[in-house]
Each structure stands twice: as C-alpha cells, then as structure tokens.
Write a protein that holds these residues in place. Structure first.
Motif, PDB file in Angstrom:
ATOM      1  N   GLN A 205     -79.744 102.861 -38.467  1.00 49.50           N
ATOM      2  CA  GLN A 205     -78.789 101.991 -39.155  1.00 49.50           C
ATOM      3  C   GLN A 205     -78.529 100.718 -38.358  1.00 49.50           C
ATOM      4  N   ALA A 206     -78.464 100.843 -37.035  1.00 49.61           N
ATOM      5  CA  ALA A 206     -78.254  99.665 -36.191  1.00 49.61           C
ATOM      6  C   ALA A 206     -79.425  98.699 -36.300  1.00 49.61           C
ATOM      7  N   ALA A 207     -80.640  99.226 -36.304  1.00 49.99           N
ATOM      8  CA  ALA A 207     -81.825  98.372 -36.436  1.00 49.99           C
ATOM      9  C   ALA A 207     -81.802  97.619 -37.751  1.00 49.99           C
TER      10      ALA A 207
ATOM     11  N   THR B 245     -82.979 108.494 -45.010  1.00 52.23           N
ATOM     12  CA  THR B 245     -81.729 108.107 -45.662  1.00 52.23           C
ATOM     13  C   THR B 245     -81.046 106.973 -44.907  1.00 52.23           C
ATOM     14  N   ALA B 246     -81.149 106.992 -43.590  1.00 55.22           N
ATOM     15  CA  ALA B 246     -80.537 105.940 -42.770  1.00 55.22           C
ATOM     16  C   ALA B 246     -81.235 104.596 -42.943  1.00 55.22           C
ATOM     17  N   GLY B 247     -82.479 104.602 -43.444  1.00 49.29           N
ATOM     18  CA  GLY B 247     -83.161 103.349 -43.732  1.00 49.29           C
ATOM     19  C   GLY B 247     -84.459 103.103 -43.006  1.00 49.29           C
ATOM     20  N   ALA B 248     -85.003 104.103 -42.318  1.00 56.24           N
ATOM     21  CA  ALA B 248     -86.270 103.898 -41.604  1.00 56.24           C
ATOM     22  C   ALA B 248     -87.399 103.615 -42.583  1.00 56.24           C
ATOM     23  N   GLU B 249     -88.173 102.575 -42.306  1.00 59.47           N
ATOM     24  CA  GLU B 249     -89.313 102.248 -43.171  1.00 59.47           C
ATOM     25  C   GLU B 249     -90.447 103.250 -43.016  1.00 59.47           C
TER      26      GLU B 249
END
Length: 247
Positions: free
Chosen positions: A196-198, A219-223
């Motif tokens: 999430q920070a990235a 879910t946190a958004g990692a590609e």
C-alpha cells in the motif's frame, strides 16, 4: 513454480521502470522479528495467539511502536497505551538477543535477484522501518569482502519518519536518494502495508508471498505477486517491465 499476476499495471507504462527498492524483513532476510514479537508477549497475552497471519496483517512493515500498539489492540489487551512502551522495549531486547544468537539468514532467491539486478546495473535502495536492518544485513556475506548491505546504492533503513507504512514516506525518501522519480521505481515487499505504501507513492509493487498470503498482497495492490523472486522475469526488467517468468 507459482506466479500470479494482478490486473494490468497502473503505476507505470511498459519500459518505464529503472530502479528497485527492497524491504528487508521477509523479503531479503528471514529475520527473527516475528519470533521476537511473539515471545515478548508473555505477560501481556497468550503468545500462541500471535500467528504469522496476524503478524503479516497488523505488524509487518510498521515502526516498532506502531507495530506494538497494533498487536496489542488486535489481541484485545486492555489499557494498551500504558502497555505499549513496555511491550515494544521487551520485543527489542528479545530481537537483539536473537540476532546475537545468529537467528538471521538471507533468502537465497532474494540474493540471486539482487545480484541479477546489480548485473543489469540497476540503481537499488533498501528501505525498512527497522533500526536493526542494517546490522542484520551486515551479517550476510556475499564474498569478496562484501556484505548484503554493500550492494545497495541508497539506504534509508531505520530513519525516523513522522508516519510509517502504509504511508509512502520511506519509499519516497529512497527514490529521492537514488535520484530516480518514484514513477520509475518498483518496490519489493512481503507485507500488505508495504505494498500500500508503494502504491501510495506512485510506484509499482512486487509482492513476495512467503507465507501463503498471495490474496492479501494482491488486494493491497501489488501488480505482480510471486512466491519466489526466482519467478520474476529478469529479462523483462532489461526493458523496464515487471512481469513473471513464463511457466
């Protein structure tokens, strides 16, 4: 080999990536942080309740005080504000003892990945909220008198920041010290808060699922989420693209 891709990347177009920023605990090193947090709980709560899933969900990647508070709150400990400093201090003492005992090891796939990026001439930074990260990386010897810490051209581990992850401050600082626009960086993380920070810093995120936590990293958004850094297509990084190796 297991590689799982998230939906098409949104942070940077094909060919945009130029630099990498690494978290330490759980990405580069199998460190005793989780064990120290668990063993320090005696007297506050049942240590058996401090599972790996709980550690990854509420503690991993956060500064010490934030992690201590999050753990005590998650475990339902009463009077957290009066307990948090004592718990954090006890955890730190236990961590230092475990490090002294030699309870630190590098993940072989991480060492291979770091060396592959170094071979490409990529700028690399290391960024961890832990003030013990530098000391632990110095214990990992790569040969020719070089430690793991020596590989990185920027090091922002243990810096005092107003907010920890999922705030992007530590990764933005790393990008600044690499002299690379955040848009052209990707972050390697094993914790949802780090991913999430990235993303909050407008960087792509590579999730390393070492604890059967593929879903939470996605879910946190990692590609891209991999279970081993050996599953990242280094040849694609030559062209500035982040993707998994073909199975």
């Amino acid at each position: 080999m297991t590689v799982r891709d998230s939906p098409a990347p949104q942070s940077a177009p094909v060919g945009a990536l130029q630099a990498a920023i690494f978290d330490v605990d759980g990405v580069l090193l199998a460190s005793p942080h989780e064990r120290a947090w668990r063993e320090a709980l005696a007297g506050f709560a049942d240590p058996a309740l401090f599972t790996t899933a709980l550690y990854q969900r509420v503690v991993a990647g956060k500064p010490r005080m934030s992690g201590a508070r999050a753990a005590l709150e998650a475990l339902g400990v009463k009077d957290v504000e009066h307990q948090v400093v004592r718990y954090a201090d006890r955890k730190q003492k236990r961590l230092e003892a475990l490090i002294e005992e030699g309870s630190v090891a590098a993940f072989p796939d991480a060492v291979r990945f770091v060396q592959a990026l170094a071979g490409l001439g990529w700028p690399m930074a290391v960024a961890s909220s832990s003030k013990n990260a530098n000391g632990m990386m110095r214990l990992i010897h790569l040969g020719s008198g070089q430690s793991l810490l020596d590989v990185f051209s920027a090091n922002v581990c243990g810096r005092d920041l107003p907010r920890g992850k999922p705030d992007p401050a530590i990764f933005l600082m790393a990008a600044a010290e690499l002299h690379i626009d955040p848009f052209h960086c990707f972050v390697i993380e094993d914790a949802p808060a780090g991913v999430q920070a990235a993303r909050a810093g407008n960087m792509m995120a590579l999730g390393v699922a070492r604890n059967s936590d593929v879903a939470s990293l996605r879910t946190a958004g990692a590609e891209l989420v991999v279970t081993s850094l050996d599953d990242v297509a280094v040849e694609a990084l030559v062209d500035g693209r982040l993707c998994g190796r073909a199975v």
